[in-house]
Design a protein around this motif. Structure first.
Motif, short mmCIF file in Angstrom:
data_model
loop_
_atom_site.label_atom_id
_atom_site.label_comp_id
_atom_site.label_asym_id
_atom_site.label_seq_id
_atom_site.Cartn_x
_atom_site.Cartn_y
_atom_site.Cartn_z
N SER A 110 22.85 -13.12 76.23
CA SER A 110 23.58 -13.03 74.96
C SER A 110 22.96 -11.98 74.05
O SER A 110 23.67 -11.14 73.48
CB SER A 110 23.60 -14.40 74.28
N ASN A 113 23.78 -8.56 75.06
CA ASN A 113 25.21 -8.30 75.15
C ASN A 113 25.69 -8.12 76.58
O ASN A 113 26.53 -7.27 76.88
CB ASN A 113 25.62 -7.10 74.28
N ASN A 115 27.91 -9.76 79.20
CA ASN A 115 28.91 -10.81 79.41
C ASN A 115 28.42 -11.65 80.58
O ASN A 115 27.98 -11.10 81.59
CB ASN A 115 30.28 -10.21 79.72
#
Length: 176
Positions: A110, A113, A115
């Motif tokens: 997270s 970034n 996914n």
């Protein structure tokens, strides 16, 4: 349902306006945005400098990976990077078990970034990660994750390393 506490805090106007805009853009409440920020801070952000994480641009990391051999990437993932991540898990959770490893990996994905989707069912634990770091990024992340689970005597059942994503599946024994 988690219990909550009502409290009043002072927020500078320009910050509140940015939170309000973000909430509107994401179709969320202002409270939800603030809670996400606070949750991320208490579970990850307050620890990152203590555990040695730095922020680098993905194109830079991808470029560095491309100049390294697969053997060097695997060795780094299994040694210093593994040790740093294992220490992060211990620092954040105080223990190194399945739930702690999964939680810290999700926090890392997270914060980076990436996914990701983590699916746990039918005695399997599957990680699907979109990272955009190239094939060698997949090799690095897959090796690091496998090394962390090796501590628990859990071996990967299958892995699919792609150019900018990876899927890695582990067989786990669920506790009943």
């Amino acid at each position: 349902m988690n219990s909550t506490v009502n409290t009043a805090i002072r927020i500078p106007t320009e910050i509140y306006e940015k939170i309000e805009f973000q909430a509107s853009a994401e179709d969320k409440t202002i409270s939800a945005i603030i809670n996400n920020v606070l949750r991320k801070y208490v579970s990850w952000d307050q620890f990152v400098s203590d555990i040695g994480f730095v922020f680098l641009q993905k194109p830079f990391v991808r470029n560095i990976f491309e100049h390294l051999s697969d053997e060097i990437i695997i060795k780094a993932a299994r040694t210093s990077c593994y040790t740093g991540m294992r220490d992060a898990i211990s620092f954040i959770h105080g223990k190194n078990d399945l739930e702690s490893i999964v939680d810290v990996l999700k926090l890392w994905f997270s914060a980076s970034n990436f996914n990701n989707k983590v699916i746990q069912s039918d005695g399997k634990l599957e990680f699907r990660i979109q990272h955009n770091l190239g094939r060698k990024g997949s090799l690095y992340i897959g090796t690091l994750i496998s090394s962390l689970f090796a501590d628990l005597n859990i071996k990967s059942k299958e892995s699919l390393l792609k150019e900018h994503s990876l899927v890695i599946v582990f067989n786990i024994v669920s506790k009943k």
